[in-house]
Design a protein around this motif. Structure first.
Motif, PDB file in Angstrom:
ATOM      1  N   PHE A  23      41.961  27.397  39.153  1.00  0.00           N
ATOM      2  CA  PHE A  23      42.819  28.402  38.534  1.00  0.00           C
ATOM      3  C   PHE A  23      44.146  28.520  39.276  1.00  0.00           C
ATOM      4  O   PHE A  23      44.183  28.420  40.502  1.00  0.00           O
ATOM      5  CB  PHE A  23      42.160  29.783  38.562  1.00  0.00           C
ATOM      6  N   MET A  24      45.204  28.782  38.533  1.00  0.00           N
ATOM      7  CA  MET A  24      46.462  29.235  39.113  1.00  0.00           C
ATOM      8  C   MET A  24      46.490  30.741  38.875  1.00  0.00           C
ATOM      9  O   MET A  24      46.414  31.188  37.725  1.00  0.00           O
ATOM     10  CB  MET A  24      47.658  28.577  38.445  1.00  0.00           C
ATOM     11  N   ILE A  25      46.572  31.511  39.942  1.00  0.00           N
ATOM     12  CA  ILE A  25      46.446  32.965  39.837  1.00  0.00           C
ATOM     13  C   ILE A  25      47.811  33.622  39.973  1.00  0.00           C
ATOM     14  O   ILE A  25      48.558  33.352  40.913  1.00  0.00           O
ATOM     15  CB  ILE A  25      45.488  33.509  40.910  1.00  0.00           C
ATOM     16  N   GLU A  26      48.108  34.497  39.033  1.00  0.00           N
ATOM     17  CA  GLU A  26      49.322  35.312  39.041  1.00  0.00           C
ATOM     18  C   GLU A  26      48.898  36.776  39.027  1.00  0.00           C
ATOM     19  O   GLU A  26      47.889  37.128  38.406  1.00  0.00           O
ATOM     20  CB  GLU A  26      50.175  35.033  37.803  1.00  0.00           C
ATOM     21  N   CYS A  27      49.673  37.631  39.671  1.00  0.00           N
ATOM     22  CA  CYS A  27      49.427  39.076  39.680  1.00  0.00           C
ATOM     23  C   CYS A  27      50.653  39.772  39.103  1.00  0.00           C
ATOM     24  O   CYS A  27      51.771  39.531  39.555  1.00  0.00           O
ATOM     25  CB  CYS A  27      49.171  39.562  41.101  1.00  0.00           C
ATOM     26  N   LYS A  28      50.440  40.630  38.111  1.00  0.00           N
ATOM     27  CA  LYS A  28      51.546  41.297  37.425  1.00  0.00           C
ATOM     28  C   LYS A  28      51.245  42.784  37.280  1.00  0.00           C
ATOM     29  O   LYS A  28      50.099  43.171  37.067  1.00  0.00           O
ATOM     30  CB  LYS A  28      51.755  40.706  36.018  1.00  0.00           C
ATOM     31  N   PHE A  29      52.296  43.594  37.383  1.00  0.00           N
ATOM     32  CA  PHE A  29      52.167  45.038  37.167  1.00  0.00           C
ATOM     33  C   PHE A  29      53.295  45.486  36.255  1.00  0.00           C
ATOM     34  O   PHE A  29      54.461  45.173  36.496  1.00  0.00           O
ATOM     35  CB  PHE A  29      52.241  45.796  38.494  1.00  0.00           C
ATOM     36  N   TYR A  30      52.925  46.197  35.202  1.00  0.00           N
ATOM     37  CA  TYR A  30      53.894  46.749  34.265  1.00  0.00           C
ATOM     38  C   TYR A  30      53.519  48.191  33.961  1.00  0.00           C
ATOM     39  O   TYR A  30      52.331  48.546  33.945  1.00  0.00           O
ATOM     40  CB  TYR A  30      53.900  45.970  32.938  1.00  0.00           C
ATOM     41  N   LYS A  31      54.529  48.980  33.676  1.00  0.00           N
ATOM     42  CA  LYS A  31      54.283  50.358  33.249  1.00  0.00           C
ATOM     43  C   LYS A  31      53.440  50.359  31.970  1.00  0.00           C
ATOM     44  O   LYS A  31      52.521  51.142  31.813  1.00  0.00           O
ATOM     45  CB  LYS A  31      55.622  51.063  33.018  1.00  0.00           C
ATOM     46  N   ASN A  32      53.765  49.422  31.050  1.00  0.00           N
ATOM     47  CA  ASN A  32      53.049  49.331  29.778  1.00  0.00           C
ATOM     48  C   ASN A  32      52.967  47.852  29.377  1.00  0.00           C
ATOM     49  O   ASN A  32      53.996  47.231  29.130  1.00  0.00           O
ATOM     50  CB  ASN A  32      53.771  50.137  28.704  1.00  0.00           C
ATOM     51  N   LEU A  33      51.772  47.310  29.306  1.00  0.00           N
ATOM     52  CA  LEU A  33      51.583  45.912  28.910  1.00  0.00           C
ATOM     53  C   LEU A  33      51.725  45.690  27.407  1.00  0.00           C
ATOM     54  O   LEU A  33      51.808  44.570  26.949  1.00  0.00           O
ATOM     55  CB  LEU A  33      50.202  45.411  29.352  1.00  0.00           C
ATOM     56  N   GLN A  34      51.720  46.762  26.625  1.00  0.00           N
ATOM     57  CA  GLN A  34      51.880  46.697  25.173  1.00  0.00           C
ATOM     58  C   GLN A  34      50.791  45.855  24.513  1.00  0.00           C
ATOM     59  O   GLN A  34      51.045  45.109  23.579  1.00  0.00           O
ATOM     60  CB  GLN A  34      53.277  46.167  24.821  1.00  0.00           C
ATOM     61  N   HIS A  72      47.747  53.723  34.738  1.00  0.00           N
ATOM     62  CA  HIS A  72      46.637  54.553  34.249  1.00  0.00           C
ATOM     63  C   HIS A  72      45.588  53.791  33.444  1.00  0.00           C
ATOM     64  O   HIS A  72      44.844  54.391  32.675  1.00  0.00           O
ATOM     65  CB  HIS A  72      47.158  55.739  33.418  1.00  0.00           C
ATOM     66  N   LYS A  73      45.524  52.479  33.600  1.00  0.00           N
ATOM     67  CA  LYS A  73      44.532  51.645  32.908  1.00  0.00           C
ATOM     68  C   LYS A  73      43.860  50.735  33.919  1.00  0.00           C
ATOM     69  O   LYS A  73      44.428  50.403  34.947  1.00  0.00           O
ATOM     70  CB  LYS A  73      45.190  50.784  31.815  1.00  0.00           C
ATOM     71  N   PRO A  74      42.630  50.277  33.628  1.00  0.00           N
ATOM     72  CA  PRO A  74      41.967  49.347  34.555  1.00  0.00           C
ATOM     73  C   PRO A  74      42.658  47.987  34.563  1.00  0.00           C
ATOM     74  O   PRO A  74      43.315  47.597  33.592  1.00  0.00           O
ATOM     75  CB  PRO A  74      40.542  49.238  34.002  1.00  0.00           C
ATOM     76  N   GLU A  75      42.517  47.269  35.661  1.00  0.00           N
ATOM     77  CA  GLU A  75      43.110  45.952  35.809  1.00  0.00           C
ATOM     78  C   GLU A  75      42.440  44.973  34.854  1.00  0.00           C
ATOM     79  O   GLU A  75      41.222  44.995  34.679  1.00  0.00           O
ATOM     80  CB  GLU A  75      42.950  45.441  37.244  1.00  0.00           C
ATOM     81  N   LEU A  76      43.254  44.103  34.271  1.00  0.00           N
ATOM     82  CA  LEU A  76      42.770  43.094  33.335  1.00  0.00           C
ATOM     83  C   LEU A  76      42.882  41.716  33.950  1.00  0.00           C
ATOM     84  O   LEU A  76      43.704  41.478  34.837  1.00  0.00           O
ATOM     85  CB  LEU A  76      43.601  43.123  32.051  1.00  0.00           C
ATOM     86  N   ILE A 112      39.528  40.018  29.934  1.00  0.00           N
ATOM     87  CA  ILE A 112      38.335  40.664  30.480  1.00  0.00           C
ATOM     88  C   ILE A 112      38.799  41.669  31.529  1.00  0.00           C
ATOM     89  O   ILE A 112      39.967  41.682  31.927  1.00  0.00           O
ATOM     90  CB  ILE A 112      37.362  39.638  31.112  1.00  0.00           C
ATOM     91  N   LEU A 113      37.892  42.527  31.968  1.00  0.00           N
ATOM     92  CA  LEU A 113      38.222  43.475  33.030  1.00  0.00           C
ATOM     93  C   LEU A 113      38.045  42.805  34.394  1.00  0.00           C
ATOM     94  O   LEU A 113      37.049  42.102  34.618  1.00  0.00           O
ATOM     95  CB  LEU A 113      37.326  44.707  32.954  1.00  0.00           C
ATOM     96  N   LEU A 114      38.988  43.028  35.291  1.00  0.00           N
ATOM     97  CA  LEU A 114      38.880  42.480  36.640  1.00  0.00           C
ATOM     98  C   LEU A 114      37.600  42.972  37.306  1.00  0.00           C
ATOM     99  O   LEU A 114      36.900  42.206  37.961  1.00  0.00           O
ATOM    100  CB  LEU A 114      40.103  42.878  37.480  1.00  0.00           C
ATOM    101  N   ARG A 115      37.285  44.232  37.126  1.00  0.00           N
ATOM    102  CA  ARG A 115      36.067  44.809  37.696  1.00  0.00           C
ATOM    103  C   ARG A 115      34.837  44.007  37.276  1.00  0.00           C
ATOM    104  O   ARG A 115      33.981  43.688  38.097  1.00  0.00           O
ATOM    105  CB  ARG A 115      35.943  46.275  37.249  1.00  0.00           C
ATOM    106  N   ASP A 116      34.768  43.628  36.011  1.00  0.00           N
ATOM    107  CA  ASP A 116      33.628  42.842  35.530  1.00  0.00           C
ATOM    108  C   ASP A 116      33.582  41.476  36.198  1.00  0.00           C
ATOM    109  O   ASP A 116      32.520  40.996  36.570  1.00  0.00           O
ATOM    110  CB  ASP A 116      33.697  42.661  34.010  1.00  0.00           C
ATOM    111  N   MET A 117      34.749  40.850  36.348  1.00  0.00           N
ATOM    112  CA  MET A 117      34.772  39.529  36.980  1.00  0.00           C
ATOM    113  C   MET A 117      34.274  39.630  38.419  1.00  0.00           C
ATOM    114  O   MET A 117      33.461  38.820  38.862  1.00  0.00           O
ATOM    115  CB  MET A 117      36.173  38.932  36.956  1.00  0.00           C
TER     116      MET A 117
END
Length: 136
Positions: A23-34, A72-76, A112-117
């Motif tokens: 895998f190539m892993i990227e980490c992103k944070f947005y106020k709203n992912l839409q 305010h949402k779980p990590e995806l 998927i949810l990061l928590r689940d992974m």
């Protein structure tokens, strides 16, 4: 040696090198992912953070794995269907584990949810998988 760094995450331990060999892993944070925009066929922040890593990962023969956070949402986790198949190698094939939250065919994105992974994927099982490429 371990595989070269690509994306936002690198490995200093062999267990991490296995993940980065696939895998190539990227980490992103947005106020709203839409996320709902994609459901209605409209462009969204997810489009912006999906297509370039998808292309970059394919160029180095890996699958993208994007960890995306919205206020305010779980990590995806966003990956491809093939990426999902690789992750499921560590779940004993139990269909109740690692549930897909959304699939967008036009983008070939699985969510998927990061928590689940982190809970459901046993990387000791993954290491024994024939599907996963080994670090060089």
């Amino acid at each position: 040696g371990f595989c070269a760094q690509s994306g936002d995450i690198s490995a200093i331990h062999y267990k991490g090198a296995l993940l980065l060999a696939n895998f190539m892993i990227e980490c992103k944070f947005y106020k709203n992912l839409q996320l709902s925009q994609i459901c209605f066929g409209r462009r969204a922040k997810l489009d912006e953070l999906w297509f370039k890593p998808l292309k970059d990962a394919r160029a180095i023969d890996r699958e993208p794995l994007i960890i995306a956070k919205q206020n305010h949402k779980p990590e995806l986790v966003l990956t491809t269907q093939r990426g999902m198949e690789l992750l499921r190698e560590g779940t004993n094939g139990n269909p109740d584990l690692l549930q897909i939250k959304a699939t967008f065919r036009g983008t070939r994105m699985v969510v998927i949810l990061l928590r689940d992974m982190l809970i459901d994927v046993d990387f000791n099982k993954v290491r024994r998988s024939k599907q996963w490429k080994r670090p060089k």
